[in-house]
Design a protein around this motif. Structure first.
Motif, PDB file in Angstrom:
ATOM      1  N   GLY A  84      25.779  44.284  33.609  1.00  0.00           N
ATOM      2  CA  GLY A  84      25.342  42.907  33.836  1.00  0.00           C
ATOM      3  C   GLY A  84      24.794  42.839  35.247  1.00  0.00           C
ATOM      4  O   GLY A  84      25.025  43.748  36.050  1.00  0.00           O
ATOM      5  N   PRO A  85      24.065  41.788  35.601  1.00  0.00           N
ATOM      6  CA  PRO A  85      23.440  41.717  36.917  1.00  0.00           C
ATOM      7  C   PRO A  85      24.456  41.544  38.042  1.00  0.00           C
ATOM      8  O   PRO A  85      25.557  41.039  37.829  1.00  0.00           O
ATOM      9  CB  PRO A  85      22.533  40.486  36.810  1.00  0.00           C
ATOM     10  CG  PRO A  85      23.229  39.618  35.808  1.00  0.00           C
ATOM     11  CD  PRO A  85      23.817  40.573  34.800  1.00  0.00           C
ATOM     12  N   ILE A  86      24.073  41.985  39.234  1.00  0.00           N
ATOM     13  CA  ILE A  86      24.877  41.754  40.434  1.00  0.00           C
ATOM     14  C   ILE A  86      23.969  41.256  41.542  1.00  0.00           C
ATOM     15  O   ILE A  86      22.753  41.485  41.528  1.00  0.00           O
ATOM     16  CB  ILE A  86      25.608  43.034  40.911  1.00  0.00           C
ATOM     17  CG1 ILE A  86      24.602  44.130  41.293  1.00  0.00           C
ATOM     18  CG2 ILE A  86      26.593  43.514  39.871  1.00  0.00           C
ATOM     19  CD1 ILE A  86      25.238  45.352  41.920  1.00  0.00           C
ATOM     20  N   GLU A  87      24.547  40.552  42.508  1.00  0.00           N
ATOM     21  CA  GLU A  87      23.830  40.164  43.708  1.00  0.00           C
ATOM     22  C   GLU A  87      24.387  40.999  44.854  1.00  0.00           C
ATOM     23  O   GLU A  87      25.599  41.210  44.947  1.00  0.00           O
ATOM     24  CB  GLU A  87      24.016  38.674  44.001  1.00  0.00           C
ATOM     25  CG  GLU A  87      23.117  38.191  45.133  1.00  0.00           C
ATOM     26  CD  GLU A  87      23.275  36.695  45.403  1.00  0.00           C
ATOM     27  OE1 GLU A  87      22.377  36.123  46.039  1.00  0.00           O
ATOM     28  OE2 GLU A  87      24.292  36.114  44.983  1.00  0.00           O
ATOM     29  N   VAL A  88      23.511  41.498  45.713  1.00  0.00           N
ATOM     30  CA  VAL A  88      23.941  42.399  46.788  1.00  0.00           C
ATOM     31  C   VAL A  88      23.374  41.937  48.119  1.00  0.00           C
ATOM     32  O   VAL A  88      22.336  41.267  48.183  1.00  0.00           O
ATOM     33  CB  VAL A  88      23.512  43.853  46.508  1.00  0.00           C
ATOM     34  CG1 VAL A  88      24.175  44.378  45.242  1.00  0.00           C
ATOM     35  CG2 VAL A  88      21.998  43.968  46.396  1.00  0.00           C
ATOM     36  N   VAL A 187      41.617  38.017  22.711  1.00  0.00           N
ATOM     37  CA  VAL A 187      40.357  37.851  21.990  1.00  0.00           C
ATOM     38  C   VAL A 187      39.319  37.202  22.893  1.00  0.00           C
ATOM     39  O   VAL A 187      39.653  36.484  23.847  1.00  0.00           O
ATOM     40  CB  VAL A 187      40.542  37.018  20.710  1.00  0.00           C
ATOM     41  CG1 VAL A 187      41.560  37.669  19.783  1.00  0.00           C
ATOM     42  CG2 VAL A 187      40.957  35.581  21.029  1.00  0.00           C
ATOM     43  N   ALA A 188      38.059  37.449  22.593  1.00  0.00           N
ATOM     44  CA  ALA A 188      36.968  36.853  23.355  1.00  0.00           C
ATOM     45  C   ALA A 188      36.932  35.356  23.106  1.00  0.00           C
ATOM     46  O   ALA A 188      36.937  34.903  21.960  1.00  0.00           O
ATOM     47  CB  ALA A 188      35.636  37.487  22.961  1.00  0.00           C
ATOM     48  N   ARG A 221      35.611  41.770  32.191  1.00  0.00           N
ATOM     49  CA  ARG A 221      34.706  40.682  32.589  1.00  0.00           C
ATOM     50  C   ARG A 221      33.584  40.629  31.561  1.00  0.00           C
ATOM     51  O   ARG A 221      32.880  41.632  31.340  1.00  0.00           O
ATOM     52  CB  ARG A 221      34.131  40.918  33.985  1.00  0.00           C
ATOM     53  CG  ARG A 221      33.211  39.784  34.463  1.00  0.00           C
ATOM     54  CD  ARG A 221      32.609  40.076  35.832  1.00  0.00           C
ATOM     55  NE  ARG A 221      33.632  40.146  36.857  1.00  0.00           N
ATOM     56  CZ  ARG A 221      34.144  39.076  37.473  1.00  0.00           C
ATOM     57  NH1 ARG A 221      33.711  37.860  37.147  1.00  0.00           N
ATOM     58  NH2 ARG A 221      35.073  39.220  38.391  1.00  0.00           N
ATOM     59  N   ILE A 222      33.400  39.455  30.945  1.00  0.00           N
ATOM     60  CA  ILE A 222      32.379  39.283  29.909  1.00  0.00           C
ATOM     61  C   ILE A 222      31.302  38.317  30.406  1.00  0.00           C
ATOM     62  O   ILE A 222      31.598  37.213  30.870  1.00  0.00           O
ATOM     63  CB  ILE A 222      33.012  38.786  28.597  1.00  0.00           C
ATOM     64  CG1 ILE A 222      33.897  39.890  28.002  1.00  0.00           C
ATOM     65  CG2 ILE A 222      31.938  38.360  27.597  1.00  0.00           C
ATOM     66  CD1 ILE A 222      34.549  39.544  26.693  1.00  0.00           C
ATOM     67  N   LEU A 223      30.060  38.767  30.292  1.00  0.00           N
ATOM     68  CA  LEU A 223      28.900  37.969  30.703  1.00  0.00           C
ATOM     69  C   LEU A 223      28.402  37.156  29.519  1.00  0.00           C
ATOM     70  O   LEU A 223      28.166  37.696  28.428  1.00  0.00           O
ATOM     71  CB  LEU A 223      27.794  38.911  31.203  1.00  0.00           C
ATOM     72  CG  LEU A 223      26.447  38.284  31.529  1.00  0.00           C
ATOM     73  CD1 LEU A 223      26.554  37.378  32.757  1.00  0.00           C
ATOM     74  CD2 LEU A 223      25.399  39.374  31.756  1.00  0.00           C
ATOM     75  N   HIS A 224      28.214  35.846  29.733  1.00  0.00           N
ATOM     76  CA  HIS A 224      27.695  34.968  28.689  1.00  0.00           C
ATOM     77  C   HIS A 224      26.192  34.764  28.853  1.00  0.00           C
ATOM     78  O   HIS A 224      25.626  35.046  29.914  1.00  0.00           O
ATOM     79  CB  HIS A 224      28.416  33.611  28.741  1.00  0.00           C
ATOM     80  CG  HIS A 224      29.906  33.730  28.698  1.00  0.00           C
ATOM     81  ND1 HIS A 224      30.736  33.052  29.569  1.00  0.00           N
ATOM     82  CD2 HIS A 224      30.720  34.479  27.905  1.00  0.00           C
ATOM     83  CE1 HIS A 224      31.990  33.356  29.307  1.00  0.00           C
ATOM     84  NE2 HIS A 224      32.004  34.222  28.304  1.00  0.00           N
ATOM     85  N   GLN A 246      29.111  46.558  25.504  1.00  0.00           N
ATOM     86  CA  GLN A 246      29.262  46.101  24.116  1.00  0.00           C
ATOM     87  C   GLN A 246      29.123  44.589  24.023  1.00  0.00           C
ATOM     88  O   GLN A 246      29.651  43.855  24.848  1.00  0.00           O
ATOM     89  CB  GLN A 246      30.631  46.516  23.581  1.00  0.00           C
ATOM     90  CG  GLN A 246      30.904  46.077  22.146  1.00  0.00           C
ATOM     91  CD  GLN A 246      32.288  46.482  21.666  1.00  0.00           C
ATOM     92  OE1 GLN A 246      32.990  47.249  22.332  1.00  0.00           O
ATOM     93  NE2 GLN A 246      32.704  45.971  20.518  1.00  0.00           N
ATOM     94  N   ARG A 247      28.400  44.119  23.005  1.00  0.00           N
ATOM     95  CA  ARG A 247      28.332  42.681  22.750  1.00  0.00           C
ATOM     96  C   ARG A 247      29.487  42.301  21.837  1.00  0.00           C
ATOM     97  O   ARG A 247      29.664  42.898  20.770  1.00  0.00           O
ATOM     98  CB  ARG A 247      26.999  42.279  22.122  1.00  0.00           C
ATOM     99  CG  ARG A 247      26.895  40.767  21.927  1.00  0.00           C
ATOM    100  CD  ARG A 247      25.481  40.285  21.753  1.00  0.00           C
ATOM    101  NE  ARG A 247      25.440  38.815  21.781  1.00  0.00           N
ATOM    102  CZ  ARG A 247      25.333  38.077  22.848  1.00  0.00           C
ATOM    103  NH1 ARG A 247      25.238  38.647  24.039  1.00  0.00           N
ATOM    104  NH2 ARG A 247      25.308  36.760  22.784  1.00  0.00           N
ATOM    105  N   VAL A 248      30.287  41.343  22.260  1.00  0.00           N
ATOM    106  CA  VAL A 248      31.451  40.927  21.490  1.00  0.00           C
ATOM    107  C   VAL A 248      31.256  39.494  21.001  1.00  0.00           C
ATOM    108  O   VAL A 248      30.532  38.700  21.608  1.00  0.00           O
ATOM    109  CB  VAL A 248      32.753  41.032  22.328  1.00  0.00           C
ATOM    110  CG1 VAL A 248      33.016  42.486  22.700  1.00  0.00           C
ATOM    111  CG2 VAL A 248      32.664  40.184  23.588  1.00  0.00           C
TER     112      VAL A 248
END
Length: 304
Positions: A84-88, A187-188, A221-224, A246-248
């Motif tokens: 997933g994206p990060i800011e640096v 669960v998600a 950590r799950i990205l929406h 993985q997409r959950v």
């Protein structure tokens, strides 16, 4: 890992530029083929399957700083290790006068599992350091009803929004601690992509310093799709059941609850977060539980 931070440090020294300080962790692959990282080795893993790697301290398991030779000086690049994206933010901590394009500190967003050029060092030998934060600052939270994230019929909250034990900071102000026996299915709460996880930390040993345990909770950590992220923390050792990238789906089992990290009793720490510009902030959320809509407006007693 494509290239170790140690290799990056060697390249930096050759150019006269010091890379970020690094710390050593262990890496191995579990029975399901998932890479695991931890500061100590699971005794059940054969020694020949364990490798030592180095990661930058301030961006451990999130990003890696690389410094390479370029035609017009040194290139400072950052690799994103997350799905997933990060800011640096790239900083220069001393090292004498230097010139860079753009001027440091330089800030940018790096897409999932890719690298980006942050700056060109035209002259001088600065000591470079990178700080990384999960997520993109462009997150636009949507109104969503979240699913209760445990497969339990009963519900007990140890600590809710604004809890005085550990929910007073911006990252956790709207976190909720759900009491759950070790090994309870997690669960998600919403559809998303597994962008980061840790499963290699063991339970705390008797007498361990509490401050040292803060960063040693296993988690997912799950990205929406709207850029927000849900953190499910204090999972049991080996308790991550979904792979990186993985997409959950909402309601899918993703892990097993536990008692790792700074935790006084088994529970699941759930928090919805967004990157608000090099800092994480927790967000209020609506959730449907076993007996209906849950309300977290008031801090509740209990420890984490």
């Amino acid at each position: 890992m494509k290239r170790s931070a140690l290799a990056a440090g060697v390249a930096a020294v050759a150019l006269g530029i010091a890379a970020a300080q690094a710390t050593e962790v262990y890496r191995w692959t579990d029975a399901a083929g998932r890479p695991q990282y931890a500061d100590r080795v699971d005794a059940r893993v054969p020694a020949q399957q364990v490798a030592r790697v180095e990661v930058p301290i301030e961006a451990a398991a999130i990003a890696r700083l690389r410094v390479e030779a370029g035609q017009d000086g040194a290139l400072a690049l950052v690799d994103n290790l997350l799905a997933g994206p990060i800011e640096v933010m790239l900083h220069a901590d001393g090292g004498g006068p230097f010139a860079s394009d753009p001027p440091l500190p330089a800030r940018g967003t790096v897409p999932a599992q890719s690298g980006a050029l942050l700056a060109r060092i035209a002259s001088g030998t600065p000591r470079l350091r990178v700080v990384a934060v999960p997520g993109t600052p462009n997150a636009r939270p949507r109104e969503v009803e979240y699913l209760y994230p445990l497969q339990t019929a009963a519900l007990r909250i140890q600590q809710a929004w604004g809890g005085g034990f550990s929910h007073a900071d911006a990252e956790n102000r709207h976190a909720v601690d759900f009491a759950a026996p070790v090994g309870t299915a997690v669960v998600a709460a919403r559809d998303g992509v597994v962008m980061q996880s840790e499963a290699g930390f063991a339970d705390a040993a008797p007498g361990e310093d509490e401050d040292a345990l803060v960063a040693r909770a296993n988690f997912i950590r799950i990205l929406h799709d709207d850029g927000t992220m849900a953190l499910y923390a204090h999972l049991q050792p080996g308790g991550v059941l979904a792979r990186l990238g993985q997409r959950v789906r909402r309601g899918q089992v993703i892990g097993l609850s536990g008692n790792t990290g700074r935790s006084t009793a088994p529970h699941l720490h759930f928090v919805l977060q967004a990157n608000r510009g090099m800092r994480l902030e927790s967000l209020p959320f609506r959730m449907f539980g076993p007996q209906g809509i849950l309300r977290f407006g008031d801090a509740q007693a209990g420890g984490e």
